[in-house]
Write a protein that holds these residues in place. Structure first.
Motif, PDB file in Angstrom:
ATOM      1  N   GLU A 169     -18.493  37.872 -36.857  1.00  0.00           N
ATOM      2  CA  GLU A 169     -17.056  37.637 -37.004  1.00  0.00           C
ATOM      3  C   GLU A 169     -16.409  37.209 -35.681  1.00  0.00           C
ATOM      4  OE1 GLU A 169     -15.534  40.466 -40.593  1.00  0.00           O
ATOM      5  OE2 GLU A 169     -16.114  41.521 -38.761  1.00  0.00           O
ATOM      6  N   LEU A 170     -17.186  37.242 -34.602  1.00  0.00           N
ATOM      7  CA  LEU A 170     -16.688  36.778 -33.303  1.00  0.00           C
ATOM      8  C   LEU A 170     -17.033  35.299 -33.144  1.00  0.00           C
ATOM      9  CD1 LEU A 170     -17.564  39.678 -30.832  1.00  0.00           C
ATOM     10  CD2 LEU A 170     -15.565  39.384 -32.280  1.00  0.00           C
ATOM     11  N   ARG A 171     -16.035  34.520 -32.803  1.00  0.00           N
ATOM     12  CA  ARG A 171     -16.260  33.087 -32.644  1.00  0.00           C
ATOM     13  C   ARG A 171     -16.900  32.784 -31.291  1.00  0.00           C
ATOM     14  NH1 ARG A 171     -10.360  30.959 -34.857  1.00  0.00           N
ATOM     15  NH2 ARG A 171     -10.781  31.281 -37.084  1.00  0.00           N
ATOM     16  N   ASP A 172     -17.632  31.691 -31.252  1.00  0.00           N
ATOM     17  CA  ASP A 172     -18.235  31.220 -30.005  1.00  0.00           C
ATOM     18  C   ASP A 172     -17.147  30.553 -29.169  1.00  0.00           C
ATOM     19  OD1 ASP A 172     -19.711  30.173 -27.957  1.00  0.00           O
ATOM     20  OD2 ASP A 172     -20.940  28.846 -29.197  1.00  0.00           O
ATOM     21  N   GLY A 173     -16.869  31.120 -28.000  1.00  0.00           N
ATOM     22  CA  GLY A 173     -15.794  30.583 -27.166  1.00  0.00           C
ATOM     23  C   GLY A 173     -16.252  29.638 -26.084  1.00  0.00           C
ATOM     24  N   SER A 174     -17.504  29.189 -26.151  1.00  0.00           N
ATOM     25  CA  SER A 174     -18.019  28.318 -25.092  1.00  0.00           C
ATOM     26  C   SER A 174     -17.237  27.009 -24.985  1.00  0.00           C
ATOM     27  CB  SER A 174     -19.504  28.023 -25.323  1.00  0.00           C
ATOM     28  OG  SER A 174     -19.698  27.396 -26.587  1.00  0.00           O
ATOM     29  N   ALA A 177     -14.634  26.857 -22.135  1.00  0.00           N
ATOM     30  CA  ALA A 177     -15.034  26.915 -20.731  1.00  0.00           C
ATOM     31  C   ALA A 177     -14.765  25.579 -20.035  1.00  0.00           C
ATOM     32  CB  ALA A 177     -16.507  27.273 -20.621  1.00  0.00           C
ATOM     33  N   PRO A 178     -14.213  25.608 -18.810  1.00  0.00           N
ATOM     34  CA  PRO A 178     -13.980  24.362 -18.063  1.00  0.00           C
ATOM     35  C   PRO A 178     -15.305  23.652 -17.764  1.00  0.00           C
ATOM     36  CG  PRO A 178     -12.797  26.203 -17.061  1.00  0.00           C
ATOM     37  CD  PRO A 178     -13.746  26.794 -18.061  1.00  0.00           C
TER      38      PRO A 178
END
Length: 268
Positions: A169-174, A177-178
Motif C-alpha cells: 500500500e506504500l507507493r514507490d517514491g523514487s 528524487a532529484p
C-alpha cells in the motif's frame, strides 16, 4: 469518557489480555453544509437503485464486489461478521522490534488500549516489559472490515496501538528524487546545517496552532456579523535564489532573530 470502538484481547504468548480500544486522535476542522446559495436551502442526496429506480434506506444497502468477468458478488453484514479470521477479536503479537526500525510512513491511525476486567495485571506486565526492553510489539488485528498490521508501544502509563499500512500500500517514491547529477557544495551543506542548528530545539506541539482553521472561523464570524474581514498584508514574491550560501546565511540570521523575539515574549 469516550466510547470504546472495539473489544477483544491481546495474545501475549500464553497470556491473554482483554482490552477495549479507543481512538487516540480527533481531527478538528470547520464543518460546512452544501447549500443553494440563492436561498440557503440544504442540498440533499438520495440513494437510488439504478435498476428499479427506488430510494433505498441505508440499513438495506449491501456491499457488492464485481468480478473480472462482470459478475457481482453481494456480501451482507453477516458475511463480514462470519469471516474465518482469528484477528477479528484477537490482537495477535507476531514479533517484537525496536520502534525506530519501523518507517513512520507505515502508520495510519493511533488508538488507546485499555485493560478490560481481569486484563489489568497482564496489561501492566506487557506495558512494563515493553518499557524496560525498549521494544514494541508488531501485531495483526482486524478493524473496520480490514486486517491491518499494527504496532503496540508503551507511552507513560498507557499502551498505544498504531495501525499500519501493508507494504504493497506504500507507493514507490523514487520518481520524486532529484536527478543524480545535481550536487551541492560543502559550503552550501555547512550553511544548511547552520540553519538547522539555529532552529533546533525540543518539540513542543502546544506551541503550534492551526492558522487556516482560525482564519476560516474569523471569516465565518465576520460574515455572520456583516463586518468586512481585515485584509492581510500582501506577501512579496521572493526573487529566484541564485547564491544558496548567501540565502542560507540570511535565513540563519532571520531564524536567530525569531528565536530571540520568541524568548523575549515568553519572558514577559
Amino acid at each position: 469518557m469516550p466510547r470504546s470502538i472495539w473489544k477483544g484481547a491481546i495474545s501475549f504468548g500464553l497470556v491473554t489480555i482483554p482490552i477495549k480500544l479507543y481512538s487516540a486522535t480527533e481531527e478538528k476542522d470547520i464543518s460546512f453544509r452544501q447549500v443553494h446559495p440563492t436561498d440557503g436551502g440544504r442540498i440533499k442526496y438520495k440513494r437510488v437503485c439504478e435498476k428499479c429506480g427506488k430510494e433505498i434506506p441505508y440499513a438495506e444497502i449491501a456491499k457488492g464486489y464485481e468480478l473480472p468477468d462482470g459478475r457481482l458478488v453481494i456480501l451482507t453484514s453477516e458475511d463480514f461478521d462470519d469471516l474465518p479470521l482469528s484477528t477479528t477479536k484477537a490482537v495477535e503479537v507476531v514479533q517484537f522490534v525496536a520502534e525506530e526500525e519501523v518507517d513512520p510512513t507505515y502508520f495510519a491511525k493511533t488508538y488507546f488500549l485499555q485493560a478490560d476486567g481481569p486484563g489489568i495485571k497482564p496489561y501492566v506486565l506487557l506495558r512494563d516489559a515493553l518499557t524496560k526492553t525498549g521494544k514494541s510489539a508488531v501485531v495483526k488485528v482486524a478493524l473496520r472490515s480490514r486486517e491491518s498490521l499494527a504496532l503496540i508501544r508503551s507511552k507513560d502509563d498507557v499502551l498505544l496501538m498504531h495501525t499500519m499500512l501493508w507494504p504493497d500500500e506504500l507507493r514507490d517514491g523514487s520518481f520524486a528524487a532529484p536527478p543524480s547529477e545535481v550536487t551541492v557544495s560543502d559550503a552550501e551543506v555547512t550553511m544548511a546545517q547552520s540553519f538547522i542548528d539555529a532552529l533546533s530545539g525540543d518539540f513542543e506541539p502546544e506551541e503550534y496552532h492551526d492558522s487556516y482553521r482560525e482564519a476560516l472561523e474569523a471569516l465565518v464570524q465576520s460574515k455572520a456579523e456583516g463586518v468586512p474581514l481585515e485584509a492581510e498584508p500582501e506577501v512579496q514574491e521572493q526573487a529566484e535564489v541564485v547564491d544558496l550560501v548567501a540565502a542560507l546565511r540570511a535565513s540563519v540570521e532571520a531564524a536567530k532573530k525569531r528565536r530571540e523575539a520568541a524568548a523575549e515574549s515568553k519572558a514577559v
